[in-house]
Design an enzyme around this catalytic site. Structure first.
Site, PDB file in Angstrom:
ATOM      1  N   ASP A 178       0.839  -1.194   0.000  1.00 44.99           N
ATOM      2  CA  ASP A 178       0.000   0.000   0.000  1.00 44.99           C
ATOM      3  C   ASP A 178       0.878   1.250   0.000  1.00 44.99           C
ATOM      4  OD1 ASP A 178      -2.323   1.812   0.771  1.00 44.99           O
ATOM      5  OD2 ASP A 178      -3.283  -0.142   0.932  1.00 44.99           O
ATOM      6  N   HIS A 218      -3.649   6.050   3.618  1.00 41.17           N
ATOM      7  CA  HIS A 218      -4.344   4.863   3.130  1.00 41.17           C
ATOM      8  C   HIS A 218      -3.814   3.561   3.725  1.00 41.17           C
ATOM      9  CE1 HIS A 218      -5.730   1.942   0.028  1.00 41.17           C
ATOM     10  NE2 HIS A 218      -6.776   2.739  -0.014  1.00 41.17           N
ATOM     11  N   ASN A 242     -13.419   1.060  -7.246  1.00 48.35           N
ATOM     12  CA  ASN A 242     -14.461   1.997  -6.813  1.00 48.35           C
ATOM     13  C   ASN A 242     -15.020   2.836  -7.964  1.00 48.35           C
ATOM     14  OD1 ASN A 242     -13.764   1.227  -4.159  1.00 48.35           O
ATOM     15  ND2 ASN A 242     -12.150   2.763  -4.116  1.00 48.35           N
ATOM     16  N   SER A 264     -11.204  -0.452  -0.823  1.00 47.01           N
ATOM     17  CA  SER A 264      -9.926  -0.517  -0.106  1.00 47.01           C
ATOM     18  C   SER A 264     -10.132  -0.784   1.374  1.00 47.01           C
ATOM     19  CB  SER A 264      -9.161   0.803  -0.254  1.00 47.01           C
ATOM     20  OG  SER A 264      -8.610   0.943  -1.521  1.00 47.01           O
TER      21      SER A 264
END
Length: 802
Positions: free
Chosen positions: A83, A138, A257, A320
């Site tokens: 990530d 994130h 998304n 996510s």
């Protein structure tokens, strides 16, 4: 086969907070350009169990609390988070991150810099987020959802550990100038290539830790089906996914998304991936969540509270956020049923998941507002990890019943299944003890699951340490009688060389025989000699059908003194102390062992021949952390024990002068035995286990030859030597382990700890520096390599005679 979907960036469900799609920034993996937008970030203050919309709400939606209450918390497992980096100092992640790495992504002719221009780096700080990037939160948010724990709120698997891999995009990257807009194949190629390189590190981690899942909340491109050959770099990454899956690692990827109804991004579309979609708190498919025929599993992805930068907590939306719920659930299930495969865990989640679908408003926004086709698939599964755990445990109990070869084994499997109950209401520890009360019916099957070899690993590491103590007593007593050119008479280099050469017997001894003792440089110049040597050892043992593999390291110090007692005879004694540390593969057991040894040695030399022998006894004590793994039970038990060791050895050899070189063939035979008594376990997960006696013994033999020569340095003499040989170790056949489980006589057992014979190649490189006629310094490296074993050790020391 499990087909996985990809994770793409986060996009808020609320139109007012939706940000422009697809921006590739410094934290590509966080789901920016490749993922298709940013999640809404709403400061929410410290996460608390009673916080509305907080992380505990989403964790409760998937049934994780029911497993925590039964002691199943992800202990012993590691989840890799690929990530935007992880803030390791965050209170929610304190002590959680056990490894950090960075992989640079290449796009637009440039590559992300992981430091010093490198496209890959490991070590502390390499996965730190870039706080100048708006996606820096994130990875920290994802990691907290998986394994966060601040004593008030918890991630899905609060006792799991995190390995963080930062995916770094090039500085100054611009998606338009570099042709990496949403859906562009350049983005997919860049992402897949960087992930393939990251997976090389994942597989390295799996050699050291019990890695059970990789979380990838990122993605690029649009694919309606399996995309191994359609997406650039997909075939190579798919191979990496499948190799990881075969090793017990689940590849968990966000579906994306972009509001798609029939496509997901890469790597979610690759063979070997587990794609994950998102639902809201009403258990309705989130309006933004990509869906296709490949997606089966769903998890909470709207209003998820977790850790963000600077020790704070925040709320995010996106697939996510759903993906780490699934990765954490897999860590829980790997704890609940340690022997379950990735496919078994996936099927358990899919079969027990709650059916969820779209609502009318979601379909209208997707089809009319986003211009998407009608969905091909309408029903998906919101994971229910408690029900999946019951299914896994019950199915493995059923498998035990079917595989049983005795009436007792069949009774155990059936009883275990019945005691668990379909509501998963009974603590597995209670179930096990209930079986013990029932009688001997379940003991055989329980022992096969308990794997006592995890204790044996510490005992074997102690044997290896004992062998190294023996080897460091050094070369052999006696002296080489041949002369050598270019060496002063005072130093008598060939005689000194014999001290440098730890002959074959010394190195072919494997991990558990005592070397014959040293004729060291200068010892012939005085009646009495004393020496001291320090050593370190590193041992890797691969798993076999009979036992788990393990990694061990040890070190210590040894000292001795010897004297002449007659023509050609020299005898002496030594003392040693060492410590070894052992870790069983997969994190299922580890321990330390201390060993103190006393011994005597002696040798006889006549002309070119020598005969050496030694005998030692030792007292050891050890501490072990062992994971108990029955179906549905993974608990850590602490154990302590003490024991005795004995070693003996005899070696016969000769030394020849061949054109100024000293050549020394030698043969040896030795015996090593280790007996441990009084092992007891304490702690909530101990199962009242006791080991009354553990016995390991083996005989070792070897043949080899040493070649070396002395070099006059104008006073001091340097004597390097190389030994090549073969060794053979054979257990004596009486290895055994006896004791009691459950604290009752019904649980008594007597196990045969079968070990295999070993043939090894044993090289040694040694060097002695004879400073003067009475003082010498020396160093050595030796190896022992065979089928499934790599054993290496190094020593340094000094000897003085008078």
């Amino acid at each position: 086969m499990i087909n996985v979907g990809s994770i793409r960036g986060r996009r808020s469900r609320r139109p007012a907070s939706r940000l422009p799609a697809s921006r590739l920034t410094a934290a590509l993996v966080a789901g920016t350009a490749l993922a298709g937008g940013l999640a809404a970030l709403v400061p929410a203050g410290p996460a608390r169990a009673d916080q509305p919309g907080g992380i505990m709400n989403s964790v409760d939606m998937i049934g994780a609390r029911a497993l925590w209450e039964r002691g199943i918390t992800g202990q012993g497992t590691v989840v890799v988070v690929i990530d935007s980096g992880v803030e390791t100092s965050h209170p929610f992640l304190d002590g959680k991150v056990i490894d950090e790495a960075c992989v640079g992504i290449s796009v637009g002719g440039r590559t992300g810099d992981c430091g010093g221009g490198a496209d890959f780096a490991t070590g502390e700080g390499t996965a730190a987020p870039d706080y100048t990037d708006e996606d820096a939160n994130h990875g920290t948010h994802v990691a907290g959802t998986i394994a966060g724990n601040n004593g008030e709120a918890y991630g899905v698997a609060p006792d799991a550990k995190i390995a963080a891999i930062l995916v770094k995009s090039p500085d100054g990257f611009d998606e338009d100038e570099d042709n990496c807009g949403e859906g562009d194949p350049n983005c997919a190629s860049a992402l897949n290539d960087s992930l393939t390189r990251a997976y090389s590190h994942v597989m390295e981690l799996a050699q050291q830790y019990r890695v059970v899942a990789v979380n990838m909340s990122l993605g690029a491109g649009e694919y309606s089906g399996i995309c191994d050959e359609q997406t650039p770099g997909g075939a190579a990454l798919s191979e990496a996914f499948q190799a990881a899956q075969a090793s017990g690692i689940a590849n968990v990827v966000a579906s994306g998304n972009e509001y798609h109804t029939t496509t997901v991004s890469t790597p979610a579309c690759l063979t070997g991936a587990i794609p994950v979609g998102a639902v809201d708190s009403d258990e309705i498919i989130a309006v933004f969540s990509n869906q296709s025929e490949l997606v089966e599993l769903m998890a909470p992805g709207v209003g998820i509270v977790s850790s963000v930068f600077n020790g704070e907590y925040g709320e995010m939306d996106g697939t996510s956020m759903a993906t780490p719920h699934v990765a954490g659930a897999i860590a829980l299930l790997a704890s609940a049923s340690p022997g379950a495969s990735v496919n078994e865990i996936y099927q358990a989640l899919a079969l027990t998941g709650k059916e969820v679908t779209y609502d009318e408003a979601t379909l209208i926004e997707r089809v009319d507002g986003e211009g998407q086709p009608l969905p091909e698939k309408l029903v998906f599964r919101l994971i229910q990890v408690d029900k999946a755990a019951f299914l896994l445990i019950a199915s493995r109990a059923d498998a035990m019943t079917l595989a049983a070869t005795s009436d007792r084994g069949r009774v155990m499997g059936t009883t275990f299944r019945n005691l668990v109950g379909e509501d998963f209401a009974t603590d597995p520890l209670t179930v096990y003890r209930a079986l013990d009360v029932v009688g001997r019916s379940g003991m055989d099957g329980a022992l096969s699951q308990l794997s006592p070899d995890r204790n044996t690993a510490t005992a074997e590491a102690t044997l290896a340490l004992l062998g190294e103590i023996g080897r460091t007593v050094s070369a052999r007593l006696g002296a080489v009688r041949q002369g050598g050119a270019g060496v002063t008479a005072a130093m008598d280099a060939p005689r000194q060389f014999a001290a440098a050469a730890t002959v074959m017997a010394d190195v072919t001894s494997g991990s558990s025989s005592l070397a014959s003792l040293a004729r060291l440089p200068g010892m012939e110049g005085g009646e009495t000699g004393g020496w001291v040597r320090g050593f370190g050892q590193w041992l890797d043992r691969d798993a076999t059908a009979e036992r788990y593999g393990y990694r061990a390291s040890g070190g210590g110090v040894i000292a001795g003194i010897d004297t002449i007692v007659g023509e050609g005879w020299r005898v002496g004694g030594f003392t040693a102390y060492g410590r070894s540390s052992t870790k069983t593969d997969g994190g299922l057991g580890e321990g330390t062992a201390d060993l103190a040894t006393l011994g005597v040695y002696g040798g006889y030399t006549k002309d070119r021949y020598h005969l050496d022998g030694s005998l030692s006894v030792g007292y050891g004590w050890s501490e072990t952390d062992r994971v108990i793994a029955l179906p549905g039970l993974l608990r850590t038990a602490k154990g302590e024990t003490e024991g005795l060791t004995v070693q003996s050895r005899i070696a016969l050899g000769a030394t020849y002068d061949v054109s100024g070189w000293s050549v020394g063939p030698e043969a040896w035979v030795g015996y090593t035995g280790l007996q441990q008594k009084g092992y007891t376990e304490t702690g909530a997960g101990s199962l009242n286990a006791r080991v009354d006696e553990l016995w390991l013994g083996e005989v070792g033999t070897g043949l080899g030859v040493t070649v070396g020569r002395g070099f006059d340095l104008g006073g001091p003499v340097l004597m390097p030597a190389v030994t090549l040989g073969m060794g053979y170790r054979s257990p004596t056949g009486d290895d055994s382990m006896t004791g009691v489980l459950g604290g009752t006589a019904a649980g008594a057992y007597n196990l045969d700890l079968a070990r295999e014979n070993e043939l090894t190649f044993d090289p040694v490189v040694e060097a002695v520096l004879a400073v003067d006629g009475s003082t010498s310094a020396y160093a050595s490296w030796r190896g022992r390599f065979g089928d499934g074993v790599a054993d290496q050790a190094g020593t340094v020391g000094v000897r003085i005679t008078w």
